[in-house]
Design a protein around this motif. Sequence first.
Motif, PDB file in Angstrom:
ATOM      1  N   PHE A   1       0.839  -1.194   0.000  1.00 11.55           N
ATOM      2  CA  PHE A   1       0.000   0.000   0.000  1.00 11.55           C
ATOM      3  C   PHE A   1       0.876   1.247   0.000  1.00 11.55           C
ATOM      4  CE2 PHE A   1      -2.890  -3.111   1.945  1.00 11.55           C
ATOM      5  CZ  PHE A   1      -3.943  -2.990   1.067  1.00 11.55           C
ATOM      6  N   LEU A   2       0.423   2.272  -0.643  1.00  8.56           N
ATOM      7  CA  LEU A   2       1.148   3.530  -0.738  1.00  8.56           C
ATOM      8  C   LEU A   2       1.366   4.145   0.632  1.00  8.56           C
ATOM      9  CD1 LEU A   2       2.413   5.523  -2.666  1.00  8.56           C
ATOM     10  CD2 LEU A   2       0.212   6.651  -2.859  1.00  8.56           C
ATOM     11  N   SER A   3       0.418   4.048   1.534  1.00  9.43           N
ATOM     12  CA  SER A   3       0.576   4.611   2.886  1.00  9.43           C
ATOM     13  C   SER A   3       1.703   3.912   3.657  1.00  9.43           C
ATOM     14  CB  SER A   3      -0.735   4.510   3.663  1.00  9.43           C
ATOM     15  OG  SER A   3      -1.137   3.160   3.785  1.00  9.43           O
ATOM     16  N   VAL A   4       1.883   2.614   3.437  1.00 11.39           N
ATOM     17  CA  VAL A   4       2.984   1.881   4.092  1.00 11.39           C
ATOM     18  C   VAL A   4       4.324   2.398   3.571  1.00 11.39           C
ATOM     19  CG1 VAL A   4       4.065  -0.375   4.395  1.00 11.39           C
ATOM     20  CG2 VAL A   4       1.585  -0.164   4.536  1.00 11.39           C
ATOM     21  N   LEU A   5       4.410   2.627   2.274  1.00 12.02           N
ATOM     22  CA  LEU A   5       5.652   3.164   1.700  1.00 12.02           C
ATOM     23  C   LEU A   5       5.962   4.547   2.254  1.00 12.02           C
ATOM     24  CD1 LEU A   5       5.442   2.104  -2.052  1.00 12.02           C
ATOM     25  CD2 LEU A   5       7.040   1.296  -0.336  1.00 12.02           C
ATOM     26  N   ILE A   6       4.978   5.392   2.390  1.00 16.76           N
ATOM     27  CA  ILE A   6       5.182   6.746   2.914  1.00 16.76           C
ATOM     28  C   ILE A   6       5.626   6.692   4.371  1.00 16.76           C
ATOM     29  CG2 ILE A   6       3.996   8.896   3.508  1.00 16.76           C
ATOM     30  CD1 ILE A   6       2.319   8.492   0.959  1.00 16.76           C
ATOM     31  N   ILE A   7       4.974   5.886   5.180  1.00 15.69           N
ATOM     32  CA  ILE A   7       5.355   5.760   6.595  1.00 15.69           C
ATOM     33  C   ILE A   7       6.769   5.198   6.721  1.00 15.69           C
ATOM     34  CG2 ILE A   7       4.849   4.527   8.741  1.00 15.69           C
ATOM     35  CD1 ILE A   7       1.869   4.812   8.007  1.00 15.69           C
ATOM     36  N   PHE A   8       7.090   4.202   5.906  1.00 18.75           N
ATOM     37  CA  PHE A   8       8.436   3.625   5.947  1.00 18.75           C
ATOM     38  C   PHE A   8       9.487   4.658   5.523  1.00 18.75           C
ATOM     39  CE2 PHE A   8      11.916   1.195   3.969  1.00 18.75           C
ATOM     40  CZ  PHE A   8      12.338   0.496   5.091  1.00 18.75           C
ATOM     41  N   SER A   9       9.192   5.470   4.523  1.00 23.80           N
ATOM     42  CA  SER A   9      10.124   6.515   4.068  1.00 23.80           C
ATOM     43  C   SER A   9      10.349   7.556   5.172  1.00 23.80           C
ATOM     44  CB  SER A   9       9.589   7.201   2.815  1.00 23.80           C
ATOM     45  OG  SER A   9       9.463   6.292   1.771  1.00 23.80           O
ATOM     46  N   ILE A  10       9.279   7.953   5.834  1.00 23.61           N
ATOM     47  CA  ILE A  10       9.405   8.924   6.931  1.00 23.61           C
ATOM     48  C   ILE A  10      10.232   8.335   8.069  1.00 23.61           C
ATOM     49  CG2 ILE A  10       8.108  10.146   8.734  1.00 23.61           C
ATOM     50  CD1 ILE A  10       5.879  10.535   6.633  1.00 23.61           C
ATOM     51  N   PHE A  11      10.000   7.091   8.386  1.00 22.35           N
ATOM     52  CA  PHE A  11      10.751   6.408   9.437  1.00 22.35           C
ATOM     53  C   PHE A  11      12.242   6.361   9.096  1.00 22.35           C
ATOM     54  CE2 PHE A  11      12.335   2.438  11.375  1.00 22.35           C
ATOM     55  CZ  PHE A  11      12.148   2.770  12.706  1.00 22.35           C
ATOM     56  N   CYS A  12      12.575   6.012   7.844  1.00 20.21           N
ATOM     57  CA  CYS A  12      13.982   5.979   7.416  1.00 20.21           C
ATOM     58  C   CYS A  12      14.614   7.376   7.468  1.00 20.21           C
ATOM     59  CB  CYS A  12      14.093   5.405   6.008  1.00 20.21           C
ATOM     60  SG  CYS A  12      13.791   3.637   5.937  1.00 20.21           S
ATOM     61  N   PHE A  13      13.852   8.371   7.061  1.00 22.82           N
ATOM     62  CA  PHE A  13      14.357   9.744   7.124  1.00 22.82           C
ATOM     63  C   PHE A  13      14.654  10.158   8.561  1.00 22.82           C
ATOM     64  CE2 PHE A  13      13.438  14.283   7.675  1.00 22.82           C
ATOM     65  CZ  PHE A  13      14.446  14.814   6.898  1.00 22.82           C
ATOM     66  N   MET A  14      13.769   9.808   9.489  1.00 26.66           N
ATOM     67  CA  MET A  14      13.982  10.153  10.897  1.00 26.66           C
ATOM     68  C   MET A  14      15.217   9.458  11.464  1.00 26.66           C
ATOM     69  SD  MET A  14      10.063  10.238  12.321  1.00 26.66           S
ATOM     70  CE  MET A  14      10.593  10.140  14.007  1.00 26.66           C
ATOM     71  N   ILE A  15      15.431   8.216  11.112  1.00 26.30           N
ATOM     72  CA  ILE A  15      16.623   7.500  11.584  1.00 26.30           C
ATOM     73  C   ILE A  15      17.886   8.150  11.028  1.00 26.30           C
ATOM     74  CG2 ILE A  15      17.899   5.328  11.391  1.00 26.30           C
ATOM     75  CD1 ILE A  15      15.253   3.872  11.708  1.00 26.30           C
ATOM     76  N   ALA A  16      17.887   8.493   9.747  1.00 22.27           N
ATOM     77  CA  ALA A  16      19.051   9.146   9.137  1.00 22.27           C
ATOM     78  C   ALA A  16      19.316  10.503   9.781  1.00 22.27           C
ATOM     79  CB  ALA A  16      18.837   9.293   7.633  1.00 22.27           C
ATOM     80  N   TYR A  17      18.264  11.260  10.053  1.00 16.35           N
ATOM     81  CA  TYR A  17      18.415  12.567  10.694  1.00 16.35           C
ATOM     82  C   TYR A  17      19.013  12.438  12.093  1.00 16.35           C
ATOM     83  CZ  TYR A  17      17.172  17.000  12.862  1.00 16.35           C
ATOM     84  OH  TYR A  17      17.226  18.186  13.527  1.00 16.35           O
ATOM     85  N   ARG A  18      18.494  11.490  12.870  1.00 14.33           N
ATOM     86  CA  ARG A  18      19.012  11.285  14.236  1.00 14.33           C
ATOM     87  C   ARG A  18      20.469  10.813  14.219  1.00 14.33           C
ATOM     88  NH1 ARG A  18      16.424  13.693  18.341  1.00 14.33           N
ATOM     89  NH2 ARG A  18      14.224  13.224  18.314  1.00 14.33           N
ATOM     90  N   ALA A  19      20.821   9.969  13.272  1.00 17.55           N
ATOM     91  CA  ALA A  19      22.211   9.498  13.178  1.00 17.55           C
ATOM     92  C   ALA A  19      23.149  10.661  12.854  1.00 17.55           C
ATOM     93  CB  ALA A  19      22.316   8.409  12.122  1.00 17.55           C
ATOM     94  N   GLU A  20      22.748  11.517  11.927  1.00 13.91           N
ATOM     95  CA  GLU A  20      23.561  12.685  11.573  1.00 13.91           C
ATOM     96  C   GLU A  20      23.699  13.643  12.748  1.00 13.91           C
ATOM     97  OE1 GLU A  20      25.998  15.085   9.546  1.00 13.91           O
ATOM     98  OE2 GLU A  20      25.253  13.162   8.819  1.00 13.91           O
ATOM     99  N   GLU A  21      22.613  13.833  13.462  1.00 13.45           N
ATOM    100  CA  GLU A  21      22.637  14.700  14.640  1.00 13.45           C
ATOM    101  C   GLU A  21      23.570  14.138  15.717  1.00 13.45           C
ATOM    102  OE1 GLU A  21      19.313  16.971  17.354  1.00 13.45           O
ATOM    103  OE2 GLU A  21      18.906  14.916  16.737  1.00 13.45           O
TER     104      GLU A  21
END
Length: 126
Positions: A10-30
């Motif tokens: 489902f498209l909503s699963v892809l969007i949630i997964f993308s947001i989750f990956c973005f948040m992990i990448a942001y926290r790692a960089e921080e």
Amino acid sequence: MFTNEKGSVFLSVLIIFSIFCFMIAYRAEEFISDKKFYRETESRLILEHLLLLAQKDTAELSLSEIFSGMEGIFFYPRGDVYYKIIERRGDTVSFLLYATSIYNGKAKALYDYNVTKRKITKWNEY
């Protein structure tokens, strides 16, 4: 909904997964940038402390044993400081300090010290 021969996503699963990956990448960089900042700050504070220790140790030299061109090294647990007496004018002595920490940080200070008053009259850090 996307389908292929093994199932559907489902498209909503892809969007949630993308947001989750973005948040992990942001926290790692921080985290990495904060860690770098803390390391640099610790190195700078250690260098300032080394310069302070060397200033105290050079102030303990007696007036009779101080002469222009005199040099030496103070060894401390977190680094070492090279000192040199630039010149002596009456009761005032000019010292040059080079500090090197165990984290390869470097600092330089030049100061004038009045031996009779036991007081720093000028302090410059580079």
